[in-house]
Write a protein that holds these residues in place. Sequence first.
Motif, PDB file in Angstrom:
ATOM      1  N   ASN A  65       0.806  -1.219   0.000  1.00 33.35           N
ATOM      2  CA  ASN A  65       0.000   0.000   0.000  1.00 33.35           C
ATOM      3  C   ASN A  65       0.846   1.279   0.000  1.00 33.35           C
ATOM      4  OD1 ASN A  65      -2.577  -0.874  -0.304  1.00 33.35           O
ATOM      5  ND2 ASN A  65      -3.132  -0.810   1.872  1.00 33.35           N
ATOM      6  N   TYR A  66       2.094   1.144   0.386  1.00 30.04           N
ATOM      7  CA  TYR A  66       2.947   2.333   0.358  1.00 30.04           C
ATOM      8  C   TYR A  66       3.181   2.814  -1.081  1.00 30.04           C
ATOM      9  CZ  TYR A  66       7.075  -0.430  -1.055  1.00 30.04           C
ATOM     10  OH  TYR A  66       7.965  -1.220  -1.729  1.00 30.04           O
ATOM     11  N   LEU A  67       2.858   1.952  -2.058  1.00 34.51           N
ATOM     12  CA  LEU A  67       2.989   2.338  -3.470  1.00 34.51           C
ATOM     13  C   LEU A  67       1.645   2.696  -4.103  1.00 34.51           C
ATOM     14  CD1 LEU A  67       5.575  -0.343  -4.689  1.00 34.51           C
ATOM     15  CD2 LEU A  67       6.004   2.063  -4.138  1.00 34.51           C
ATOM     16  N   ALA A  68       0.571   2.635  -3.314  1.00 35.56           N
ATOM     17  CA  ALA A  68      -0.749   2.944  -3.858  1.00 35.56           C
ATOM     18  C   ALA A  68      -0.776   4.361  -4.433  1.00 35.56           C
ATOM     19  CB  ALA A  68      -1.814   2.792  -2.777  1.00 35.56           C
ATOM     20  N   ASP A  69      -1.488   4.491  -5.547  1.00 37.68           N
ATOM     21  CA  ASP A  69      -1.652   5.748  -6.276  1.00 37.68           C
ATOM     22  C   ASP A  69      -0.413   6.153  -7.071  1.00 37.68           C
ATOM     23  OD1 ASP A  69      -4.268   6.030  -5.341  1.00 37.68           O
ATOM     24  OD2 ASP A  69      -3.578   7.064  -3.518  1.00 37.68           O
ATOM     25  N   ARG A  70       0.651   5.355  -6.996  1.00 39.32           N
ATOM     26  CA  ARG A  70       1.802   5.599  -7.873  1.00 39.32           C
ATOM     27  C   ARG A  70       1.512   4.917  -9.212  1.00 39.32           C
ATOM     28  NH1 ARG A  70       5.974   6.660  -4.006  1.00 39.32           N
ATOM     29  NH2 ARG A  70       7.421   7.251  -5.656  1.00 39.32           N
ATOM     30  N   ARG A  71       2.223   5.298 -10.225  1.00 33.25           N
ATOM     31  CA  ARG A  71       1.995   4.739 -11.561  1.00 33.25           C
ATOM     32  C   ARG A  71       3.079   3.710 -11.919  1.00 33.25           C
ATOM     33  NH1 ARG A  71      -1.774   7.080 -14.725  1.00 33.25           N
ATOM     34  NH2 ARG A  71      -2.829   8.891 -13.827  1.00 33.25           N
ATOM     35  N   PHE A  72       2.697   2.740 -12.750  1.00 37.14           N
ATOM     36  CA  PHE A  72       3.617   1.671 -13.108  1.00 37.14           C
ATOM     37  C   PHE A  72       4.842   2.194 -13.864  1.00 37.14           C
ATOM     38  CE2 PHE A  72       0.678  -1.474 -11.696  1.00 37.14           C
ATOM     39  CZ  PHE A  72       1.399  -2.663 -11.601  1.00 37.14           C
ATOM     40  N   ASN A  73       4.654   3.176 -14.734  1.00 37.86           N
ATOM     41  CA  ASN A  73       5.811   3.705 -15.463  1.00 37.86           C
ATOM     42  C   ASN A  73       6.819   4.349 -14.506  1.00 37.86           C
ATOM     43  OD1 ASN A  73       4.863   2.830 -17.909  1.00 37.86           O
ATOM     44  ND2 ASN A  73       4.075   4.816 -18.563  1.00 37.86           N
ATOM     45  N   GLU A  74       6.318   4.942 -13.434  1.00 36.81           N
ATOM     46  CA  GLU A  74       7.221   5.507 -12.423  1.00 36.81           C
ATOM     47  C   GLU A  74       8.017   4.397 -11.739  1.00 36.81           C
ATOM     48  OE1 GLU A  74       7.074   7.829  -8.103  1.00 36.81           O
ATOM     49  OE2 GLU A  74       5.219   7.528  -9.257  1.00 36.81           O
ATOM     50  N   ILE A  75       7.324   3.295 -11.384  1.00 34.41           N
ATOM     51  CA  ILE A  75       8.014   2.159 -10.763  1.00 34.41           C
ATOM     52  C   ILE A  75       9.055   1.587 -11.724  1.00 34.41           C
ATOM     53  CG2 ILE A  75       7.713  -0.083  -9.668  1.00 34.41           C
ATOM     54  CD1 ILE A  75       6.376   2.269  -8.200  1.00 34.41           C
ATOM     55  N   ASN A  76       8.683   1.512 -12.998  1.00 30.62           N
ATOM     56  CA  ASN A  76       9.608   0.996 -14.008  1.00 30.62           C
ATOM     57  C   ASN A  76      10.859   1.868 -14.099  1.00 30.62           C
ATOM     58  OD1 ASN A  76      10.154  -1.041 -15.877  1.00 30.62           O
ATOM     59  ND2 ASN A  76       9.144   0.006 -17.578  1.00 30.62           N
ATOM     60  N   CYS A  77      10.660   3.177 -13.973  1.00 28.11           N
ATOM     61  CA  CYS A  77      11.789   4.113 -14.009  1.00 28.11           C
ATOM     62  C   CYS A  77      12.700   3.913 -12.795  1.00 28.11           C
ATOM     63  CB  CYS A  77      11.270   5.542 -14.061  1.00 28.11           C
ATOM     64  SG  CYS A  77      12.559   6.795 -14.230  1.00 28.11           S
ATOM     65  N   HIS A  78      12.105   3.697 -11.626  1.00 27.50           N
ATOM     66  CA  HIS A  78      12.923   3.432 -10.431  1.00 27.50           C
ATOM     67  C   HIS A  78      13.680   2.113 -10.579  1.00 27.50           C
ATOM     68  CE1 HIS A  78      11.862   6.755  -7.820  1.00 27.50           C
ATOM     69  NE2 HIS A  78      10.578   6.609  -8.137  1.00 27.50           N
ATOM     70  N   ALA A  79      13.049   1.123 -11.218  1.00 27.73           N
ATOM     71  CA  ALA A  79      13.734  -0.150 -11.468  1.00 27.73           C
ATOM     72  C   ALA A  79      14.955   0.082 -12.349  1.00 27.73           C
ATOM     73  CB  ALA A  79      12.778  -1.144 -12.126  1.00 27.73           C
ATOM     74  N   LYS A  80      14.798   0.915 -13.372  1.00 25.53           N
ATOM     75  CA  LYS A  80      15.932   1.230 -14.252  1.00 25.53           C
ATOM     76  C   LYS A  80      17.070   1.878 -13.472  1.00 25.53           C
ATOM     77  CE  LYS A  80      16.334   5.059 -16.050  1.00 25.53           C
ATOM     78  NZ  LYS A  80      16.119   6.368 -16.696  1.00 25.53           N
ATOM     79  N   GLU A  81      16.735   2.857 -12.641  1.00 25.31           N
ATOM     80  CA  GLU A  81      17.771   3.552 -11.873  1.00 25.31           C
ATOM     81  C   GLU A  81      18.463   2.599 -10.900  1.00 25.31           C
ATOM     82  OE1 GLU A  81      15.684   6.784 -10.116  1.00 25.31           O
ATOM     83  OE2 GLU A  81      15.423   7.861 -12.015  1.00 25.31           O
ATOM     84  N   GLY A  82      17.681   1.699 -10.290  1.00 24.82           N
ATOM     85  CA  GLY A  82      18.276   0.728  -9.377  1.00 24.82           C
ATOM     86  C   GLY A  82      19.186  -0.239 -10.094  1.00 24.82           C
TER      87      GLY A  82
END
Length: 431
Positions: free
Chosen positions: A341-358
């Motif tokens: 739930n800490y990721l609720a209301d975030r968008r998948f493309n944003e998560i994908n971008c964080h995955a790239k940076e990680g």
Amino acid sequence: MSNPINLTNHCSVTEATDNTWPVYQPFVNAIHDKIHEKDVSGTGWIQDPLEQNSSVLFELNWLAEEIKAQADTLIVIGVGGSYNGTKALDQALSPYFKRTDIEIIYAGHQLSGAYLEQLLQHLEHKNPYIYVVSKSGTTLETSLTFRLLAQFMKTKYGQSYCERIIVATDGNSNPLRKIASDNHYRCVSIPIPIGGRYSLFTVVSLLPLAVVGIDIMELLKGASAASEQLSNSEIEHNLAYRYAILRHEYYKKGYHVELLASFEPCLTTLHEWWKQLFGESEGKQQKGLFPTSASYSTDLHSIGQFIQQGSPILFETILSFGQIEGDVVIPFDRNNGDQLNYLADRRFNEINCHAKEGVIRAHVDGGVPVIELTVNKLDAYHMGYLCYFFMKACAMSGCLLGVNPFDQPGVEHYKRKTLESLTNSVVHSMK
């Protein structure tokens, strides 16, 4: 004019920095002047792609409209550069699930009897056109597949079948052009000074892409912008040449594998086009980077472990996009069983971008150099720019290695040996 691509080198292993570009500048100037000479074989693609196609765009759009009106399926018969670029942009720029009214099928890119048998069965209740592409007119996979499918079309449509076949080959006399003439197939010409893997911005790809609804004018505008921006031999102002030099520096440091990775599954076939472009252009005289690819985050759960901690033989080129059409929001779940739930209301493309940076940080920490190419947007204009960028970088990169990036002697050798084997088997069976 703003730059549609940005390049970031995430590892200091290479010595290619702003302070060392001058070391390369004389070599780059000489190579640049050479590949821009009009009489150099295989470099016809360097000139403005929009200008080069201005005389054929009306015909291509007219043919595309005819195919869309008369067919529900377009079969593109070709192998290597005769289909790789088409398929790459078709998949990169088309919806994942909702396709256009016309289906595009690729054939002639292998010799699988099972594939062709099932294709013939699939076409029984279809209404197809055929677009056969072979610059030489003699490619075995293409020729055999075309023979089979032309017979199928003749059986299905009778004498009118010839109206549903379009041939793309070069302007010289060759077996395919003669077949087209003898059978009254329509022909479009592939420019002679452009090799197969550099033919993306010609009739080879433009016609089928127009059929499936890709905006080929925007594609050519992007390539045209790249041809203008990358016409400067100064390394400081030419991002394609900077990419070529970084690759060359990593190669000299012992990194002999380049892995192209991206975070959008629609780009996996672009990887295949890129692999042919660089592999066929550079892999000569026991030289060259081995081009391979991965689709993230999927492949992080298969070969990601090797990339991070395996043999130190590779560097990465990571392709990312600033804007991508389409996104969804992560929903809130009252039970929160997955504790997300800490990721609720975030968008998948944003998560994908964080995955790239990680991934970039983790791989650099593991000793894997990373070149990041960030493209402003995933659309026809920027894909046209990106593909021209790769072609220009490839030409420079091959010349820095001291090989001719516009021929493919190894491929021609394989073709000769295959024909020898087939001929010997026929002769043996007749004894």
